[in-house]
Design a protein around this motif. Structure first.
Motif, PDB file in Angstrom:
ATOM      1  N   LEU A   1     -26.665  28.078 105.637  1.00 37.42           N
ATOM      2  CA  LEU A   1     -25.889  27.187 105.034  1.00 37.42           C
ATOM      3  C   LEU A   1     -25.753  25.601 105.531  1.00 37.42           C
ATOM      4  O   LEU A   1     -25.044  25.040 104.903  1.00 37.42           O
ATOM      5  CB  LEU A   1     -24.444  27.681 105.571  1.00 37.42           C
ATOM      6  CG  LEU A   1     -24.126  29.151 105.145  1.00 37.42           C
ATOM      7  CD1 LEU A   1     -22.597  29.392 105.352  1.00 37.42           C
ATOM      8  CD2 LEU A   1     -24.168  29.423 103.594  1.00 37.42           C
TER       9      LEU A   1
ATOM     10  N   ARG B   1     -27.852  23.456 100.224  1.00 34.82           N
ATOM     11  CA  ARG B   1     -28.173  24.480 101.488  1.00 34.82           C
ATOM     12  C   ARG B   1     -29.694  24.582 101.866  1.00 34.82           C
ATOM     13  O   ARG B   1     -30.297  24.873 100.796  1.00 34.82           O
ATOM     14  CB  ARG B   1     -27.337  25.655 101.334  1.00 34.82           C
ATOM     15  CG  ARG B   1     -25.669  25.254 101.274  1.00 34.82           C
ATOM     16  CD  ARG B   1     -25.147  26.509 101.437  1.00 34.82           C
ATOM     17  NE  ARG B   1     -23.620  26.078 100.898  1.00 34.82           N
ATOM     18  CZ  ARG B   1     -22.619  25.744 101.732  1.00 34.82           C
ATOM     19  NH1 ARG B   1     -23.107  25.403 102.972  1.00 34.82           N
ATOM     20  NH2 ARG B   1     -21.356  25.634 101.687  1.00 34.82           N
TER      21      ARG B   1
ATOM     22  N   GLU C   1     -16.987  28.922 104.775  1.00 34.07           N
ATOM     23  CA  GLU C   1     -17.969  28.043 105.473  1.00 34.07           C
ATOM     24  C   GLU C   1     -17.364  28.090 107.094  1.00 34.07           C
ATOM     25  O   GLU C   1     -18.056  28.156 108.097  1.00 34.07           O
ATOM     26  CB  GLU C   1     -17.622  26.609 105.059  1.00 34.07           C
ATOM     27  CG  GLU C   1     -18.425  25.531 105.490  1.00 34.07           C
ATOM     28  CD  GLU C   1     -19.778  25.440 104.605  1.00 34.07           C
ATOM     29  OE1 GLU C   1     -21.038  25.371 105.351  1.00 34.07           O
ATOM     30  OE2 GLU C   1     -19.765  25.744 103.324  1.00 34.07           O
TER      31      GLU C   1
END
Length: 384
Positions: A153, A104, A367
């Motif tokens: 992310l 990430r 997510e």
């Protein structure tokens, strides 16, 4: 997150009592050393391979690991073999989650971006020690843990596209080689080589992904962040999570289904395996605090007790970590964590798909929440 930061290092420390002390107290260590000294494999009258690289410390380590893992691969201990099937899915899927975090954007050039050293530590010092340790380090150092924004992310799409194939080549193929039965072509010596080749699999995964990045990244430097590109990136991540979820849940369900068959429909199984496949035998919890500690009869029995705690502690650490990240994401989007719902969800998922299967689901929802919902909100604010 504060509770997780206490639990995770505590789990890593508990390894030295529940696994290493217990392995010494129940006689596993002494049995293993006897076989290494006699240069024979446990349970069979075959020579133990002691030379792999020509470098004595590495060869001694590989011989020790071969002695340890041999009973998990030769089929002589059905309860250990069935437990190992569940463990293989748990370990692999846990490391997929860790690998995702390593790539990430918010973790770039932090210690969380280098999982290979933790993976190699897992092979030598146990999954139960290394996984909670990585999770603790991640929670204390990572921007993605403290402030999970869509940009933090972000993972290159070509990495997520390649990740399932890399895990198949770097982890699943070497793992399948371990359990090939001895035959005219798969000799005892070759099987030992397979065990040695399997040991550094976390390095295979990290190195392959790094090589892919070095080769492909120069051609994607100008990748646009259009809505279409973002949807493709999220779709790629969904495939990775589906892959990890299937790997963890299927091995959990297969092992429990076979084990429960020994209770619910024992006539389906060969009579000589029924007792060994009973859930109380396959999934029992060893008790290193019992007095006196019962000595193990074979290396396989000792390895089974060793791996039970390895599985319990390691998977618990990954689930605590995933739960903490899930709660942090909910707090960032909704302003609250919803702990009761999280505990209920984690408990139910853990029962049906295993603790790491539950962790995969929580990370997947995190997510979707951050990249999907929060990203959509932020995108609308930019457009307005």
């Amino acid at each position: 997150m504060a509770v997780a930061k206490v639990l995770l290092p505590s789990l890593s420390l508990f390894v030295f009592y529940a696994i290493f002390y217990y392995a010494d107290a129940n006689g596993l260590r002494a049995l293993g050393e006897q076989y290494i000294a006699s240069k024979t494999l446990p349970g069979i009258n075959e020579p133990l391979r002691t030379v792999y690289t020509g470098i004595e410390p590495i060869d001694h380590l590989l011989a020790t690991l071969t002695t340890f893992f041999w009973p998990t691969t030769d089929g002589s201990n059905p309860s250990l073999l069935l437990h190992s099937i569940a463990f293989s899915g748990t370990f692999g899927s846990a490391w997929i989650l860790i690998t995702l975090e390593a790539w990430r954007k918010g973790n770039a050039w932090t210690i969380a971006a280098f999982p290979m050293m933790f993976g190699l530590a897992a092979q030598v010092l146990t999954f139960a020690f290394a996984a909670p340790l990585y999770c603790f380090v991640h929670l204390t150092t990572s921007k993605t843990a403290k402030n999970p924004t869509p940009d933090a992310l972000r993972i290159p799409r070509f990495i997520t596209n390649a990740l399932p194939l890399v895990f198949i080549l770097g982890y699943m193929v070497p793992t399948q080689l371990l359990i090939l039965p001895i035959s005219e072509h798969i000799t005892v010596d070759l099987k030992q080589i397979f065990i040695a080749i399997w040991q550094p699999w976390p390095a295979y995964v990290s190195i392959l992904l790094t090589l892919i990045y070095v080769v492909v990244a120069p051609f994607t430097a100008s990748e646009q962040r259009t809505p279409v590109a973002e949807r493709k990136r999220l779709s790629s991540l969904r495939w990775v999570y589906a892959f990890a979820f299937a790997n963890a849940s299927l091995t959990h369900l297969v092992s429990w289904t076979i084990s429960l068959t020994s209770v619910l429909a024992p006539t389906i199984l060969d009579a000589k395996f029924v007792a060994a496949l009973h859930p109380a035998k396959v999934f029992y919890i060893p008790t290193p605090w019992e007095v006196p500690i019962q000595a193990v009869a074979t290396v396989g029995d000792g390895v089974h007790a060793f791996l039970r705690w390895d599985y319990i502690i390691g998977s618990a650490g990954v689930l605590v970590w995933a739960g903490s990240l899930y709660a942090s994401a909910h707090k960032g989007v909704y302003g609250r964590a919803g702990w009761l719902g999280l505990f209920v969800k984690a408990g139910l998922l853990g029962a049906f798909v295993g603790p790491v299967g539950a962790a995969v689901e929580l990370m997947w929802e995190r997510e979707e929440l951050v990249v999907g919902r929060r990203g959509l909100v932020e995108g609308r604010k930019k457009d307005s």
